[in-house]
Design a protein around this motif. Structure first.
Motif, mmCIF file in Angstrom:
data_model
loop_
_atom_site.group_PDB
_atom_site.id
_atom_site.type_symbol
_atom_site.label_atom_id
_atom_site.label_comp_id
_atom_site.label_asym_id
_atom_site.label_seq_id
_atom_site.Cartn_x
_atom_site.Cartn_y
_atom_site.Cartn_z
ATOM 1 N N ILE A 1 0.741 3.549 -3.905
ATOM 2 C CA ILE A 1 1.725 3.683 -4.979
ATOM 3 C C ILE A 1 3.124 3.802 -4.383
ATOM 4 O O ILE A 1 4.064 3.144 -4.834
ATOM 5 C CB ILE A 1 1.387 4.887 -5.883
ATOM 6 N N SER A 2 3.259 4.612 -3.342
ATOM 7 C CA SER A 2 4.561 4.768 -2.671
ATOM 8 C C SER A 2 5.059 3.441 -2.119
ATOM 9 O O SER A 2 6.240 3.105 -2.250
ATOM 10 C CB SER A 2 4.465 5.791 -1.541
ATOM 11 N N TYR A 3 4.171 2.685 -1.493
ATOM 12 C CA TYR A 3 4.547 1.376 -0.949
ATOM 13 C C TYR A 3 4.995 0.443 -2.079
ATOM 14 O O TYR A 3 6.000 -0.265 -1.956
ATOM 15 C CB TYR A 3 3.379 0.742 -0.198
ATOM 16 N N GLY A 4 4.243 0.405 -3.147
ATOM 17 C CA GLY A 4 4.576 -0.470 -4.270
ATOM 18 C C GLY A 4 5.923 -0.130 -4.875
ATOM 19 O O GLY A 4 6.732 -1.027 -5.174
ATOM 20 N N ILE A 5 6.188 1.160 -5.049
ATOM 21 C CA ILE A 5 7.472 1.592 -5.604
ATOM 22 C C ILE A 5 8.606 1.232 -4.653
ATOM 23 O O ILE A 5 9.655 0.738 -5.076
ATOM 24 C CB ILE A 5 7.440 3.100 -5.934
ATOM 25 N N GLU A 6 8.397 1.441 -3.364
ATOM 26 C CA GLU A 6 9.439 1.124 -2.386
ATOM 27 C C GLU A 6 9.719 -0.382 -2.350
ATOM 28 O O GLU A 6 10.877 -0.807 -2.308
ATOM 29 C CB GLU A 6 9.041 1.626 -0.999
ATOM 30 N N PHE A 7 8.682 -1.203 -2.382
ATOM 31 C CA PHE A 7 8.879 -2.658 -2.423
ATOM 32 C C PHE A 7 9.667 -3.052 -3.667
ATOM 33 O O PHE A 7 10.557 -3.906 -3.604
ATOM 34 C CB PHE A 7 7.533 -3.403 -2.408
ATOM 35 N N ALA A 8 9.340 -2.447 -4.800
ATOM 36 C CA ALA A 8 10.040 -2.765 -6.047
ATOM 37 C C ALA A 8 11.507 -2.338 -5.970
ATOM 38 O O ALA A 8 12.393 -3.071 -6.424
ATOM 39 C CB ALA A 8 9.340 -2.095 -7.228
ATOM 40 N N LYS A 9 11.772 -1.171 -5.394
ATOM 41 C CA LYS A 9 13.156 -0.719 -5.237
ATOM 42 C C LYS A 9 13.939 -1.674 -4.342
ATOM 43 O O LYS A 9 15.064 -2.060 -4.668
ATOM 44 C CB LYS A 9 13.194 0.696 -4.636
ATOM 45 N N LEU A 10 13.363 -2.040 -3.213
ATOM 46 C CA LEU A 10 14.053 -2.904 -2.259
ATOM 47 C C LEU A 10 14.302 -4.307 -2.807
ATOM 48 O O LEU A 10 15.295 -4.943 -2.455
ATOM 49 C CB LEU A 10 13.272 -2.991 -0.949
ATOM 50 N N SER A 11 13.391 -4.780 -3.638
ATOM 51 C CA SER A 11 13.505 -6.154 -4.133
ATOM 52 C C SER A 11 14.113 -6.251 -5.527
ATOM 53 O O SER A 11 14.406 -7.347 -5.994
ATOM 54 C CB SER A 11 12.126 -6.825 -4.125
ATOM 55 N N GLY A 12 14.280 -5.109 -6.199
ATOM 56 C CA GLY A 12 14.798 -5.134 -7.561
ATOM 57 C C GLY A 12 13.790 -5.670 -8.561
ATOM 58 O O GLY A 12 14.151 -6.174 -9.628
ATOM 59 N N ALA A 13 12.519 -5.556 -8.232
ATOM 60 C CA ALA A 13 11.452 -6.111 -9.075
ATOM 61 C C ALA A 13 11.078 -5.169 -10.220
ATOM 62 O O ALA A 13 11.267 -3.958 -10.141
ATOM 63 C CB ALA A 13 10.205 -6.370 -8.229
#
Length: 147
Positions: free
Chosen positions: A23-35
């Motif tokens: 979950i942490s990885y997914g949230i971080e990827f979304a933050k970094l990519s603006g997804a």
């Protein structure tokens, strides 16, 4: 920063403590990519296939559905705290199939999920949802091993 690669990211959760890292990885990827973040929990109805449909079955299903809603809501709350736009769904069926279909139907760009790291006879008998999704998904899958 926005990414052209990742506009929609799906986190598949089972509500377990072991899934927190994914979950942490997914949230971080979304933050970094603006997804936009999507969260899915699947009530595995295949586990109930051999049980007669009666009040006990219905009660057990409702319990699992409530667990799924709570798990998805918890991830959505984390996404909101991170400033992300998110949406969740509780599905029913076989987890790998439902997650892949959700990804197709919602034009997901990346699936993020955890693994319990089953080995030996457990993996042989139960199969691995993460493995099935990785083998059959048309979009990239990030599988995060739990601690």
């Amino acid at each position: 920063m926005t990414s052209e690669l990742y506009k929609k990211i799906l986190i598949a959760t089972d509500g377990s403590e072991k899934n927190k890292k994914a979950i942490s990885y997914g949230i971080e990827f979304a933050k970094l990519s603006g997804a936009k973040l999507y969260v899915v929990y699947v009530v595995d109805t295949a586990a109930f296939a051999s049980i007669p449909m009666d009040a006990g079955w219905e009660m057990m299903y409702e319990l699992l559905e409530t667990e799924g809603k709570d798990a998805a809501k918890a991830v959505e709350e984390l996404a909101t705290k991170a400033g992300l736009d998110s949406e969740s769904a509780v599905l029913e069926g076989h987890p790998s199939h439902e997650i892949i279909e959700f990804a197709k139907n919602n034009e997901i760009d990346l699936i993020v999920m955890g693994t319990l790291g089953k080995t030996g006879i457990d993996r042989f008998l139960l199969g691995s949802v993460a493995e099935k999704i990785t083998r059959n998904s048309e979009v990239p899958v990030l599988v995060v091993r739990s601690d």
